[in-house]
Motif scaffolding. Structure first.
Motif, short mmCIF file in Angstrom:
data_model
loop_
_atom_site.label_atom_id
_atom_site.label_comp_id
_atom_site.label_asym_id
_atom_site.label_seq_id
_atom_site.Cartn_x
_atom_site.Cartn_y
_atom_site.Cartn_z
N LEU A 59 5.11 7.20 0.79
CA LEU A 59 5.60 7.99 -0.34
C LEU A 59 4.72 8.49 -1.24
O LEU A 59 3.53 7.92 -1.65
N ASP A 60 4.91 9.41 -1.92
CA ASP A 60 3.91 10.20 -2.84
C ASP A 60 4.27 9.39 -4.00
O ASP A 60 5.30 9.32 -4.72
N TYR A 61 3.03 8.86 -4.71
CA TYR A 61 3.20 8.14 -5.82
C TYR A 61 3.74 9.01 -7.04
O TYR A 61 3.93 8.55 -8.17
N HIS A 62 3.46 10.39 -7.15
CA HIS A 62 4.04 11.35 -8.20
C HIS A 62 5.48 11.28 -8.14
O HIS A 62 5.79 11.84 -9.11
N ASP A 63 6.11 10.87 -6.96
CA ASP A 63 7.78 10.96 -7.29
C ASP A 63 7.92 9.45 -7.91
O ASP A 63 8.26 8.52 -7.09
N THR A 64 7.84 9.64 -9.04
CA THR A 64 7.80 8.00 -9.84
C THR A 64 9.35 7.62 -9.96
O THR A 64 9.50 6.21 -9.90
N GLU A 65 10.29 8.18 -9.46
CA GLU A 65 11.67 7.76 -9.59
C GLU A 65 11.74 6.98 -8.15
O GLU A 65 12.05 5.98 -8.35
N VAL A 96 0.84 -1.28 -0.02
CA VAL A 96 0.15 -0.07 -0.03
C VAL A 96 0.89 1.13 0.02
O VAL A 96 1.79 1.26 0.94
N VAL A 97 0.60 2.08 -0.87
CA VAL A 97 1.20 3.30 -1.01
C VAL A 97 0.51 4.39 -0.86
O VAL A 97 -0.64 4.53 -1.07
N ALA A 98 0.93 5.42 0.40
CA ALA A 98 0.29 6.48 1.00
C ALA A 98 1.25 7.48 1.17
O ALA A 98 2.31 7.28 1.61
N ARG A 99 0.92 8.76 1.27
CA ARG A 99 1.84 9.89 1.54
C ARG A 99 2.15 9.93 2.79
O ARG A 99 3.34 10.32 3.18
#
Length: 185
Positions: free
Chosen positions: A56-62, A29-32
């Protein structure tokens, strides 16, 4: 046991995460924010050993790409991705395609959760996904009660998405199409 990635799994999709765990799956599960992830781990109880919270923020794709590589190296390739995302999904789709294909030989599924604006235009599979990706859209609507409308509850959303996962339909609509002009219920 499936390896499932849920993006946005601490809010309205937390019940879906618990459903996957109850079904015997491993869920990432990814959450900020860490706090909602910790609360989800607490709700998972005895199944928490198959839940991997990722703050983590999924917009940080790296950074997401690095995590996906590490997670799949440790636990095997992803089988499914459930994504309730905001903003342009294309950078996210690109990193998912790249990282999942680096570890998976066969097919995999993406369940893209969308709001009612997509009701009449479900769209097509994004071109970034190759033939090995089975792309599904789950479009959330509303519920008519007597003469008024209300948005779906979290439980209704979870049941609708779970049904989409079980049937693997290309497009699943949950609830009804809200009346034209209904913006804020």
């Amino acid at each position: 046991m499936r390896n499932v990635l849920v993006l946005g799994g601490t809010g309205m999709l937390s019940g879906l995460v618990l459903r996957y765990l109850t079904d015997g799956d491993r869920v990432f599960v990814v959450a900020r924010r860490r706090e909602p992830l910790d609360q989800l781990v607490g709700k998972a109880g005895a199944t928490a050993d198959r839940l991997t919270p990722i703050a983590l923020d999924y917009h940080d794709t790296e950074r997401l790409g690095r995590w996906l590589a590490h997670g799949q190296l440790m636990h095997g390739p992803l089988d499914q991705v459930v994504a309730w995302i905001h903003g342009d999904p294309n950078p996210l789709w690109q990193v998912l395609q790249q990282e999942v294909r680096a570890y998976r030989q066969g097919g995999w599924d993406v369940f893209h959760i969308l709001g009612h604006q997509a009701w009449d235009h479900p769209g097509e599979k994004p071109s970034v996904f190759d033939e090995g990706c089975r792309y599904h859209r789950v479009i959330l609507g509303a519920v008519r009660e007597d003469a008024s409308w209300r948005w779906l509850t979290h439980d209704e959303i979870v049941e609708g998405i779970w049904s989409a996962v079980q049937t693997s339909a290309a497009v699943t609509r949950v609830g009804e199409r809200p009346e034209i002009g209904v913006k804020d219920l």
